[in-house]
Design a protein around this motif. Structure first.
Motif, PDB file in Angstrom:
ATOM      1  N   GLN A   1      80.245  91.671  56.769  1.00  0.00           N
ATOM      2  CA  GLN A   1      79.857  92.388  58.330  1.00  0.00           C
ATOM      3  C   GLN A   1      79.101  91.788  59.118  1.00  0.00           C
ATOM      4  O   GLN A   1      78.334  91.924  60.205  1.00  0.00           O
ATOM      5  N   ARG A   2      78.974  90.019  58.764  1.00  0.00           N
ATOM      6  CA  ARG A   2      78.784  89.079  59.421  1.00  0.00           C
ATOM      7  C   ARG A   2      80.030  88.602  60.577  1.00  0.00           C
ATOM      8  O   ARG A   2      80.436  87.364  60.427  1.00  0.00           O
ATOM      9  N   MET A   3      80.585  89.716  61.215  1.00  0.00           N
ATOM     10  CA  MET A   3      81.433  89.761  61.607  1.00  0.00           C
ATOM     11  C   MET A   3      81.503  90.282  63.459  1.00  0.00           C
ATOM     12  O   MET A   3      80.559  91.748  62.979  1.00  0.00           O
TER      13      MET A   3
ATOM     14  N   ASN B   1      61.659  77.671  59.055  1.00  0.00           N
ATOM     15  CA  ASN B   1      63.763  78.291  58.938  1.00  0.00           C
ATOM     16  C   ASN B   1      64.070  76.597  59.977  1.00  0.00           C
ATOM     17  O   ASN B   1      63.026  76.515  60.188  1.00  0.00           O
ATOM     18  N   ASN B   2      65.260  77.449  59.920  1.00  0.00           N
ATOM     19  CA  ASN B   2      65.831  76.512  60.939  1.00  0.00           C
ATOM     20  C   ASN B   2      67.175  76.262  61.246  1.00  0.00           C
ATOM     21  O   ASN B   2      68.076  76.713  61.283  1.00  0.00           O
ATOM     22  N   PRO B   3      66.280  77.107  62.870  1.00  0.00           N
ATOM     23  CA  PRO B   3      67.407  77.669  63.724  1.00  0.00           C
ATOM     24  C   PRO B   3      68.876  76.507  64.363  1.00  0.00           C
ATOM     25  O   PRO B   3      69.907  77.424  64.767  1.00  0.00           O
ATOM     26  N   PHE B   4      68.335  75.138  64.266  1.00  0.00           N
ATOM     27  CA  PHE B   4      69.247  74.726  64.400  1.00  0.00           C
ATOM     28  C   PHE B   4      70.310  74.605  63.113  1.00  0.00           C
ATOM     29  O   PHE B   4      71.397  73.266  63.179  1.00  0.00           O
ATOM     30  N   HIS B   5      70.490  75.274  62.393  1.00  0.00           N
ATOM     31  CA  HIS B   5      71.613  75.909  61.249  1.00  0.00           C
ATOM     32  C   HIS B   5      71.669  76.968  61.328  1.00  0.00           C
ATOM     33  O   HIS B   5      73.012  77.141  61.709  1.00  0.00           O
ATOM     34  N   HIS B   6      70.899  77.916  61.493  1.00  0.00           N
ATOM     35  CA  HIS B   6      70.871  79.649  61.569  1.00  0.00           C
ATOM     36  C   HIS B   6      72.077  79.881  62.677  1.00  0.00           C
ATOM     37  O   HIS B   6      72.841  80.612  61.996  1.00  0.00           O
ATOM     38  N   GLN B   7      71.713  79.451  63.346  1.00  0.00           N
ATOM     39  CA  GLN B   7      72.157  79.983  65.289  1.00  0.00           C
ATOM     40  C   GLN B   7      73.504  79.762  65.521  1.00  0.00           C
ATOM     41  O   GLN B   7      74.069  78.687  64.945  1.00  0.00           O
ATOM     42  N   GLN B   8      74.209  80.814  65.603  1.00  0.00           N
ATOM     43  CA  GLN B   8      75.741  80.314  65.832  1.00  0.00           C
ATOM     44  C   GLN B   8      75.749  80.041  66.975  1.00  0.00           C
ATOM     45  O   GLN B   8      74.484  79.499  68.168  1.00  0.00           O
ATOM     46  N   ASP B   9      76.909  78.992  67.380  1.00  0.00           N
ATOM     47  CA  ASP B   9      77.471  78.313  69.005  1.00  0.00           C
ATOM     48  C   ASP B   9      76.287  76.843  69.158  1.00  0.00           C
ATOM     49  O   ASP B   9      75.123  77.426  70.472  1.00  0.00           O
TER      50      ASP B   9
ATOM     51  N   PRO C   1      54.436  67.839  59.738  1.00  0.00           N
ATOM     52  CA  PRO C   1      55.012  67.336  58.419  1.00  0.00           C
ATOM     53  C   PRO C   1      54.813  68.943  57.664  1.00  0.00           C
ATOM     54  O   PRO C   1      53.192  68.196  56.598  1.00  0.00           O
ATOM     55  N   ALA C   2      55.327  69.477  57.105  1.00  0.00           N
ATOM     56  CA  ALA C   2      54.415  70.558  56.109  1.00  0.00           C
ATOM     57  C   ALA C   2      54.419  69.682  54.235  1.00  0.00           C
ATOM     58  O   ALA C   2      55.209  69.036  54.066  1.00  0.00           O
ATOM     59  N   THR C   3      54.155  70.180  53.502  1.00  0.00           N
ATOM     60  CA  THR C   3      53.746  69.838  52.150  1.00  0.00           C
ATOM     61  C   THR C   3      55.196  70.529  51.842  1.00  0.00           C
ATOM     62  O   THR C   3      55.730  71.956  52.317  1.00  0.00           O
TER      63      THR C   3
ATOM     64  N   GLU D   1      54.487  70.021  46.424  1.00  0.00           N
ATOM     65  CA  GLU D   1      52.580  69.496  46.522  1.00  0.00           C
ATOM     66  C   GLU D   1      51.948  69.651  45.945  1.00  0.00           C
ATOM     67  O   GLU D   1      50.883  69.722  47.372  1.00  0.00           O
ATOM     68  N   ARG D   2      51.860  71.518  46.257  1.00  0.00           N
ATOM     69  CA  ARG D   2      50.655  72.065  46.165  1.00  0.00           C
ATOM     70  C   ARG D   2      50.715  72.796  44.985  1.00  0.00           C
ATOM     71  O   ARG D   2      52.460  73.420  44.249  1.00  0.00           O
ATOM     72  N   ASP D   3      49.951  73.970  45.119  1.00  0.00           N
ATOM     73  CA  ASP D   3      49.727  74.648  43.830  1.00  0.00           C
ATOM     74  C   ASP D   3      49.955  76.335  44.683  1.00  0.00           C
ATOM     75  O   ASP D   3      49.999  76.738  45.592  1.00  0.00           O
TER      76      ASP D   3
ATOM     77  N   HIS E   1      71.690  76.874  52.476  1.00  0.00           N
ATOM     78  CA  HIS E   1      71.721  77.378  53.762  1.00  0.00           C
ATOM     79  C   HIS E   1      71.912  76.334  53.657  1.00  0.00           C
ATOM     80  O   HIS E   1      72.501  74.816  53.443  1.00  0.00           O
ATOM     81  N   SER E   2      70.348  75.718  54.572  1.00  0.00           N
ATOM     82  CA  SER E   2      70.678  73.578  55.166  1.00  0.00           C
ATOM     83  C   SER E   2      69.873  72.916  53.481  1.00  0.00           C
ATOM     84  O   SER E   2      69.335  71.872  54.013  1.00  0.00           O
ATOM     85  N   GLN E   3      68.816  74.040  52.664  1.00  0.00           N
ATOM     86  CA  GLN E   3      68.229  73.767  51.848  1.00  0.00           C
ATOM     87  C   GLN E   3      68.567  72.756  50.648  1.00  0.00           C
ATOM     88  O   GLN E   3      69.941  73.360  50.420  1.00  0.00           O
TER      89      GLN E   3
ATOM     90  N   PRO F   1      78.717  73.774  60.368  1.00  0.00           N
ATOM     91  CA  PRO F   1      79.574  75.325  61.324  1.00  0.00           C
ATOM     92  C   PRO F   1      79.430  75.723  62.361  1.00  0.00           C
ATOM     93  O   PRO F   1      80.379  76.454  63.044  1.00  0.00           O
ATOM     94  N   ASN F   2      78.397  75.924  62.676  1.00  0.00           N
ATOM     95  CA  ASN F   2      78.071  76.403  64.045  1.00  0.00           C
ATOM     96  C   ASN F   2      78.019  75.668  64.789  1.00  0.00           C
ATOM     97  O   ASN F   2      78.149  76.597  65.743  1.00  0.00           O
ATOM     98  N   VAL F   3      78.626  74.780  64.912  1.00  0.00           N
ATOM     99  CA  VAL F   3      79.010  74.515  66.089  1.00  0.00           C
ATOM    100  C   VAL F   3      80.380  75.380  66.831  1.00  0.00           C
ATOM    101  O   VAL F   3      80.831  75.206  67.530  1.00  0.00           O
TER     102      VAL F   3
END
Ligand SMILES: Nc1nc2c(c(=O)[nH]1)N[C@H]1C(S)=C(S)[C@@H](COP(=O)(O)OP(=O)(O)OC[C@H]3O[C@@H](n4cnc5c(=O)[nH]c(N)nc54)[C@H](O)[C@@H]3O)O[C@H]1N2
Ligand SMILES: Nc1nc2c(c(=O)[nH]1)N[C@H]1C(S)=C(S)[C@@H](COP(=O)(O)OP(=O)(O)OC[C@H]3O[C@@H](n4cnc5c(=O)[nH]c(N)nc54)[C@H](O)[C@@H]3O)O[C@H]1N2
Ligand SMILES: [Mo]
Length: 836
Positions: free
Chosen positions: A362-364, A471-479, A512-514, A518-520, A688-690, A776-778
């Motif tokens: 369905q991602r088509m 989130n990481n739009p420069f991974h997840h977004q197309q083109d 910079p987030a932890t 690094e947190r409870d 994903h990118s993680q 691949p999103n290039v």
């Protein structure tokens, strides 16, 4: 209130010289905080629960949680999320943005020139931009509702933190839907009355008992169940192991409809129907045609539980368009012999058949049709609501099919504070208040454009500022190249992360987030199973200047006088305790006793819940269709939807149809020029990118330091390529380097690069430049699935592959931008992985 203006600060910088500001911090906070210790700390992640062995303040080893019988190997990449050269160490501002603020030269984005600033400066900049954008442009210019896979933890939800702060400050442009199931989640409510994708599925013991045939349609659960939205308990793998035994004994026949031999197929040792990519609709229509023409359909079920079969039949039989959707017709398109199609239809009708649908298909382009047609097939078989029969779209996700416990369900930190109003509640000036998420780059490029979406008209606003957190739009977004051009139109981009993703490199303010480690926190153990509650104890002290999203946004809110509302007057541990105590109270109501918080937190850090009862999806509807109607207008399964038909969309009419996508391999549009279908499926060794920036773990699968490209032996031979070659993968949209893996699992004409491979431009910020690592999103296209869903079409993409000739460029994806790199002696950036 404002400690230093941007301009004043810049003056200081020029006077003092950049070096003075970047200033080497020889003693990282981690070093200071390290105490002599050797302990095992319990925590959790999207990859499961684990115990971290900590020696002298440093996490040295990761051991799976003893209650997880099927831990994923990916746990070995976790430690490196904390310690790797791509960590964001300090608040950073892009150099030209520091000079000129929102009037900066945005073509410089991606060129990796950042300057270290203090936290208070960075948050001042962030706050002043929010104010400026609200006052000059209004809420429609601020995009702050993008979501993503952040981290687990009921309290530290990056998205909820951002949302809560934004909701206190001002309204903003929101998004609708997601990348995962954007097409299915829009069409299935029209067809089956519910989204179907994220819901619990029939309990596995019942499926194992009743199913004779299981058709796994474009799904790879053995690969995809390794991760979960909450902390997975991996109990579902017990059932898959039982299925494997039943397959071996010939008790259940499993057929994987997939162009690739999936991990699941290999695990089960089951059959495969290797259709050509993107030809699922012809195959499904042919199965329906066979069922109907051989009288194998369940006419009674269709009559009682569905509507519109009569309106679909003329299309199926070809009386409306002159083309019967027969097995012979389909065979020529999908590459599956007509006899095999007919045999499958007969098998499906011969006994209890469970249809298990994945999400890739369905991602088509026109991805809605697959979801709709799978429901129609199940309706024709007449077994919806019976154990081991019917359809399901979520079997590869969140441990679906494990029996849900009778335990309480924890709620999390909320982005909404009841009764509060934002400071700025400006006018949207006729623009839409939300956009379909995968269209957001199209929106940036085309302010004022109106598009269709699920019966509504969406008018794109003029976006000026965007904030990304978790989130990481420069991974997840197309083109990617379209995106780089679009990004130049944004005045200010803020990115909050703990890794120097490409999204950070293309931002102006980077905070910079932890990491979770690094947190409870605390989290539900097992998603659908809700098997218990897990304490997630801080493993190590925050590195460098990383701060929790909670502290970042509390501090931001202080700048407009709403910190107390943001924190609710609670400390972090008090929040964690209150989330636990709510569950404890809930438990009391349902007879499940939980220990006191202090006992839980300082004791075992784990409680498990009593098992629940097996359950059958759609059984209530089947038993009492009048009392338990579906959420469709008719209350029935809609094979024909008047609602959709009335929208009048040419690309999504009133019943399922086969429409050619904008490009397709195996003789479809565009295949003359670019013959290979590019899959960008979800990675076996990442989320994903993680984990991509986990250098040592990444090295376990890269080829010449690049992301693998999987290809059939025949396609490799035809191009004179061999396993291990460095290849260039390209089409009209872009080009990437990848490392070739020749594999018998792939049919000719099908290649794959897993999504989430980090973008590493040879020339940062340049449209069309070569990606040195293999994102691949290039190569994918940014075109909506249809007027109905406007979902991503990441999996409609054709490419060509050739050996890479010329000087081999270094991988630029990892490490930190120039001015940030190598300044902390504790984590020297490796030369090969340096950006810049
Ligand atoms: N070509 C192609 N593209 C796809 C897909 C595909 O199949 N093919 N699939 C799509 C799908 S289904 C999805 S769900 C998306 C996923 O897209 P994303 O959800 O954007 O992907 P992630 O890599 O998980 O990004 C999460 C980011 O949050 C950061 N992060 C983690 N914890 C924290 C935290 O505590 N605080 C903060 N501030 N940040 C944190 C991580 O470091 C990471 O950069 O990708 C989509 N893109
Ligand atoms: N290990 C791991 N697991 C994950 C994730 C991850 O990143 N890593 N991400 C999670 C998330 S957010 C999501 S949305 C889900 C994604 O879940 P899905 O989208 O279902 O997963 P994919 O692995 O991308 O694709 C599933 C199968 O579809 C097949 N397929 C591809 N093209 C076609 C086709 O044209 N026809 C047919 N019939 N089959 C085809 C692929 O070969 C693959 O075996 O996974 C979740 N699980
Ligand atoms: Mo997803």
């Amino acid at each position: 209130m404002i400690s230093v203006s941007r301009r004043g600060f810049l003056g200081g910088m020029l006077a003092g010289g950049a070096a003075a500001l970047i200033g080497p911090s020889l003693l990282g906070r981690a070093v200071q905080a390290a105490e002599a210790q050797d302990k095992l700390v319990l925590s959790g992640s999207h990859w499961g629960a684990f115990r971290a062995r900590v020696v002298e303040g440093r996490w040295v080893e990761t051991r799976p949680f003893e209650h997880d019988k099927h831990p994923t190997e990916m746990l070995q990449g976790l430690r490196e999320v904390v310690y790797n050269p791509s960590r964001v160490r300090y608040p950073m501002v892009r150099l030209d943005w520091l000079r000129q603020g929102h009037l900066s030269d945005t073509r410089e984005r991606g060129q990796n020139r950042f300057v270290r600033v203090t936290w208070s400066q960075a948050l001042d900049f962030f706050y002043h931009e929010l104010e400026r954008v609200q006052k000059t442009h209004g809420p429609s210019a601020l995009y702050a509702g993008h979501s993503g896979w952040q981290s687990v933890g009921k309290f530290h939800s990056a998205g909820a933190m951002l949302g809560r702060a934004m909701n206190l400050h001002g309204t903003y442009l929101a998004k609708a839907g997601d990348y995962s199931t954007g097409a299915a989640q829009v069409i299935l409510p029209h067809v089956a009355g519910a989204m179907e994708v994220y819901e619990q599925q029939t309990s596995w013991p019942l499926v194992l008992e009743h199913s004779k045939t299981i058709v796994i349609w474009g799904s790879d659960p053995i690969k995809n169940l390794q991760v979960g939205w909450l902390v997975p308990d991996h109990g579902v793998y017990d059932y898959w192991a039982q299925l494997k035994e039943k397959v071996a004994r010939g008790e259940i026949r499993v057929i994987s409809v997939d162009p690739v031999k999936s991990k699941t197929q290999k695990f089960l040792g089951c059959e495969q129907l290797a259709l050509n990519p993107q030809t699922d609709l012809p195959l499904m229509l042919a199965l329906a045609h066979t069922l109907h023409s051989e009288g194998l359909h369940d006419a009674r079920f269709l009559k009682e539980y569905t509507t519109g079969y009569d309106k679909f039949l003329p299309y199926l039989l070809g009386t409306s368009d002159g083309q019967p959707k027969s097995a012979d017709w389909a065979a020529a398109i999908c590459g599956v012999p007509a006899d095999t199609i007919r045999e499958l239809a007969r098998t499906m009708a011969s006994g209890r058949t469970q249809l298990i649908g994945g999400w890739c298909v369905q991602r088509m382009h026109h991805g809605e049709q697959y979801a709709w047609m799978l429901v129609v097939l199940a309706a024709m078989l007449g077994q919806i609501g019976l154990p081991g029969g019917g359809f399901g779209f979520g079997w590869h996700y969140n441990g679906a099919g494990t029996i849900t416990s009778n335990g309480p369900v924890m709620s999390g930190f909320s982005s909404v504070i009841p009764g509060t109003k934002p400071l700025h509640d400006g006018d949207f000036k006729g623009y839409s208040k939300f956009i379909p998420v995968a269209r957001f780059v199209d929106c940036i490029l085309n302010p004022g454009k109106t598009i269709d979406f699920n019966g509504q008209k969406i008018t794109y606003p003029a976006m000026k500022m965007a904030v990304f957190c978790g989130n990481n739009p420069f991974h997840h977004q197309q083109d990617r190249n379209k995106m780089i051009a679009a990004w130049r139109r944004l005045e200010t981009v803020v990115s909050i992360d703990h890794q120097w993703t490409a999204s950070c490199r293309f931002a102006d303010i980077v905070l910079p987030a932890t990491t979770t480690y690094e947190r409870d926190d605390l989290e539900q153990w097992g998603s659908h199973a809700n098997a218990g509650i897990l304490a997630m104890h801080k493993i190590v002290e925050p590195l460098f200047e990383a701060r929790d999203d909670y502290d970042i946004f509390a501090d931001l809110c202080r700048r407009f006088g709403r910190e107390a509302e943001f924190t609710g007057g609670k400390s972090k541990l008090e929040w964690i305790q209150s989330i636990y105590d709510d569950a404890r109270l809930q438990g009391r109501g349902i007879g499940v006793r939980l220990p006191r918080f202090s006992q839980f937190w300082h004791g075992e850090g784990f409680v498990s819940f009593p098992a629940g009862e097996p359950w059958v999806r759609h059984a209530a509807f089947r038993q009492e269709p009048d009392l338990e109607p579906l959420g469709t207008p008719s209350g029935l399964i809609e094979i024909y939807s008047k609602t959709i038909a009335d929208f009048g969309y040419a690309d999504c009419p009133g019943h399922p149809v086969w429409i050619e996508p904008y490009e397709r391999s195996h003789g479809g549009p565009g295949s003359q020029q670019f013959p290979l279908h590019l899959q960008s499926c979800h990675p076996d060794k990442r989320l994903h990118s993680q984990l991509c920036s986990s250098d040592d773990y990444r090295a376990s699968y890269t080829v010449q330091g690049r992301e693998p490209l999987y290809m059939s032996p025949a396609d490799a031979r035809a191009r004179g390529l061999k396993d291990g070659d460095l290849v260039r993968v390209f089409n009209g949209r872009g080009q990437v380097l990848a490392g070739l893996v020749v594999s018998e699992d792939y049919a000719p004409g099908v290649v794959r690069i897993h999504e989430g491979a980090w973008y590493g431009p040879q020339e940062g910020g340049k449209v069309g430049t070569l990606c040195t690592y293999g994102d691949p999103n290039v190569l994918t296209a940014d075109i909506g699935a249809s007027s109905l869903s406007q979902a991503t079409t990441a999996h409609t993409a054709l490419v060509e592959v050739a050996r890479f000739e010329g000087e081999i460029p270094a991988v630029t994806a990892f490490g930190a931008p120039e001015s940030a790199a190598g300044i902390d002696p504790m984590f020297p950036a490796r030369e090969a992985s340096l950006g810049g």
